[in-house]
Design an enzyme around this catalytic site. Structure first.
Site, mmCIF file in Angstrom:
data_model
loop_
_atom_site.group_PDB
_atom_site.id
_atom_site.type_symbol
_atom_site.label_atom_id
_atom_site.label_comp_id
_atom_site.label_asym_id
_atom_site.label_seq_id
_atom_site.Cartn_x
_atom_site.Cartn_y
_atom_site.Cartn_z
ATOM 1 C CG ASN A 104 33.448 65.504 50.119
ATOM 2 O OD1 ASN A 104 34.729 64.971 49.896
ATOM 3 N ND2 ASN A 104 33.114 65.561 51.342
ATOM 4 C CE LYS A 141 30.909 72.819 52.364
ATOM 5 N NZ LYS A 141 29.503 71.866 52.585
HETATM 6 P P1 ADP Z 1 30.363 68.102 51.861
HETATM 7 O O1 ADP Z 1 31.593 67.966 50.810
HETATM 8 O O2 ADP Z 1 29.210 68.365 51.174
HETATM 9 O O3 ADP Z 1 30.535 68.761 52.952
HETATM 10 P P2 ADP Z 1 30.351 65.705 53.570
HETATM 11 O O4 ADP Z 1 30.798 64.370 52.902
HETATM 12 O O5 ADP Z 1 31.113 66.482 54.493
HETATM 13 O O6 ADP Z 1 29.937 66.509 52.167
HETATM 14 O O7 ADP Z 1 28.964 65.546 54.135
HETATM 15 C C1 ADP Z 1 27.795 64.837 53.554
HETATM 16 C C2 ADP Z 1 27.945 63.358 53.724
HETATM 17 O O8 ADP Z 1 27.269 63.167 55.242
HETATM 18 C C3 ADP Z 1 27.113 62.410 53.113
HETATM 19 O O9 ADP Z 1 27.393 62.182 51.858
HETATM 20 C C4 ADP Z 1 26.911 61.397 53.956
HETATM 21 O O10 ADP Z 1 27.644 60.341 53.591
HETATM 22 C C5 ADP Z 1 27.303 61.729 55.344
HETATM 23 N N1 ADP Z 1 26.332 61.419 56.394
HETATM 24 C C6 ADP Z 1 26.756 61.579 57.699
HETATM 25 N N2 ADP Z 1 25.388 61.342 58.564
HETATM 26 C C7 ADP Z 1 24.515 61.322 57.851
HETATM 27 C C8 ADP Z 1 23.167 61.457 57.960
HETATM 28 N N3 ADP Z 1 22.621 61.142 59.006
HETATM 29 N N4 ADP Z 1 22.302 61.500 57.014
HETATM 30 C C9 ADP Z 1 22.798 61.596 55.746
HETATM 31 N N5 ADP Z 1 24.227 61.913 55.287
HETATM 32 C C10 ADP Z 1 24.785 61.740 56.514
HETATM 33 MG MG MG Z 2 32.033 68.586 54.693
#
Ligand code: ADP
Ligand code: MG
Length: 316
Positions: free
Chosen positions: A15, A216
């Site tokens: 993302n 991942k």
């Molecule tokens: P990636 O593609 O890096 O795996 P994800 O979208 O799966 O990213 O995970 C990161 C996202 O998790 C952040 O962008 C945020 O929106 C979300 N998130 C959920 N809970 C939390 C939290 N407690 N603190 C920070 N981010 C969080």
């Molecule tokens: Mg993710």
């Protein structure tokens, strides 16, 4: 190589390689990748040896959408091949972006992307209960049409119909020895993209691609643990981990211990499917390597975080 810093696994979020919904095109993907790689290059300049993993969720979604639109004329692509395709394309983008940035800094380091398979158990309960939604939402009629291809489709919380697939637990990185050899040969290694291509062992002992995706973060922790790295750095789309994320009393965390992380996770602070799997990966890594260090942050803050001035640090 300096003695202060040694080996790190850096996990780049799929993302975080897509800036926003308005900038999903290939040119924008290059810009995001180059920005991330500038910060990773700084780590190389500081003497870190690196294994880089990356997500592919949005990119898999794009390929699936192309499959859907072209299905009248062209065969659809099995998921194991889609993961392999994204390992190639994103691995290439990282190698090129990082290589060019290193060259600008007059650093000569070879970079290689490894098409990586990950063994999963064919009896993994996830295969009986696919829950991970992938690709775009569609109408019921259209979704039902894809059932003939063996797709499992479900209605998803009033948002439309969607394909769901299994997300089994990774057991072993098939190319681990190759990755280790490349790393000790001085290569920067891109591996386990998209969680790796899931393969199962059939009755005869042959490996066969599975129609599934591996998380991942769960695959990355296998690498971090087996390579006994000193640092596990998760580069995602938030600068820090938060308590009460997106609630009025949200609180960014500078550091937390394993015990705190476990307690916050039990209290539901880390959402399933996003931050939850990252925290579970971190806990698994620190359990195996209590001396290891972990940082969760976003690309612009990688260097600040290494200097102790950003990101969320997690330690035993
Ligand atoms: P990636 O593609 O890096 O795996 P994800 O979208 O799966 O990213 O995970 C990161 C996202 O998790 C952040 O962008 C945020 O929106 C979300 N998130 C959920 N809970 C939390 C939290 N407690 N603190 C920070 N981010 C969080
Ligand atoms: Mg993710």
């Amino acid at each position: 190589m300096s003695t202060g810093c040694t080996t790190a696994v850096v996990a780049i979020g799929g993302n975080s390689l897509i800036v926003d919904r308005q900038h999903r095109d290939v040119a924008s993907q290059w810009v995001a990748c180059q920005e991330t790689c500038k910060n990773i290059a700084e780590m190389v300049e500081r003497g870190w040896s690196l294994v880089i993993t990356h997500g592919n969720g949005p990119q898999v979604g794009f390929i699936l959408r192309r499959n859907e639109l072209a299905a009248y004329e062209m065969h659809t692509t099995p998921l194991d091949l889609i993961v392999a395709d994204t390992q190639g394309s994103i691995g290439y983008m990282i190698a090129e972006s990082l290589g060019n940035e290193l060259q600008r800094r007059r650093i000569s380091r070879p970079i290689v992307s490894v098409v990586t398979r990950v063994l999963v158990d064919r009896e993994d309960p996830a295969f009986q209960d696919p829950t991970k939604g992938i690709g775009d939402f569609m109408s019921e009629d259209r979704a039902r049409g894809f059932e003939a291809n063996g797709w499992r489709v479900v209605e998803d919380a009033g948002r439309g119909w969607r394909r769901v697939i299994a997300s089994p637990a990774p057991l072993k990185i098939i190319e681990l020895d190759a990755i280790r050899a490349l790393l000790s040969g001085g290569f920067i290694v891109v591996a386990a993209g998209g969680g790796g291509i899931p393969v199962i062992e059939d009755e005869s002992g042959d490996l066969v691609g599975a129609q599934a995706v591996v998380d991942k973060d769960r695959a990355t922790v296998l690498l971090a643990r087996d390579l006994e790295v000193d640092l596990f750095l998760i580069s995602t789309s938030v600068p820090k981990v938060a308590l009460y994320y997106r609630e009025p009393n949200q609180q960014w965390l500078d550091r937390m211990t394993v015990a705190q992380a476990r307690a916050y996770h039990a209290a539901g602070h880390f959402k399933p499917g996003s931050m939850g799997p990252k925290i579970e990966a971190v806990l698994a890594f620190l359990e195996a390597h209590p001396a290891g260090r972990v940082i969760i942050t976003d690309p612009p803050n990688i260097v600040h975080a290494l200097d102790g001035e950003g990101g969320t640090w997690i330690e035993a």
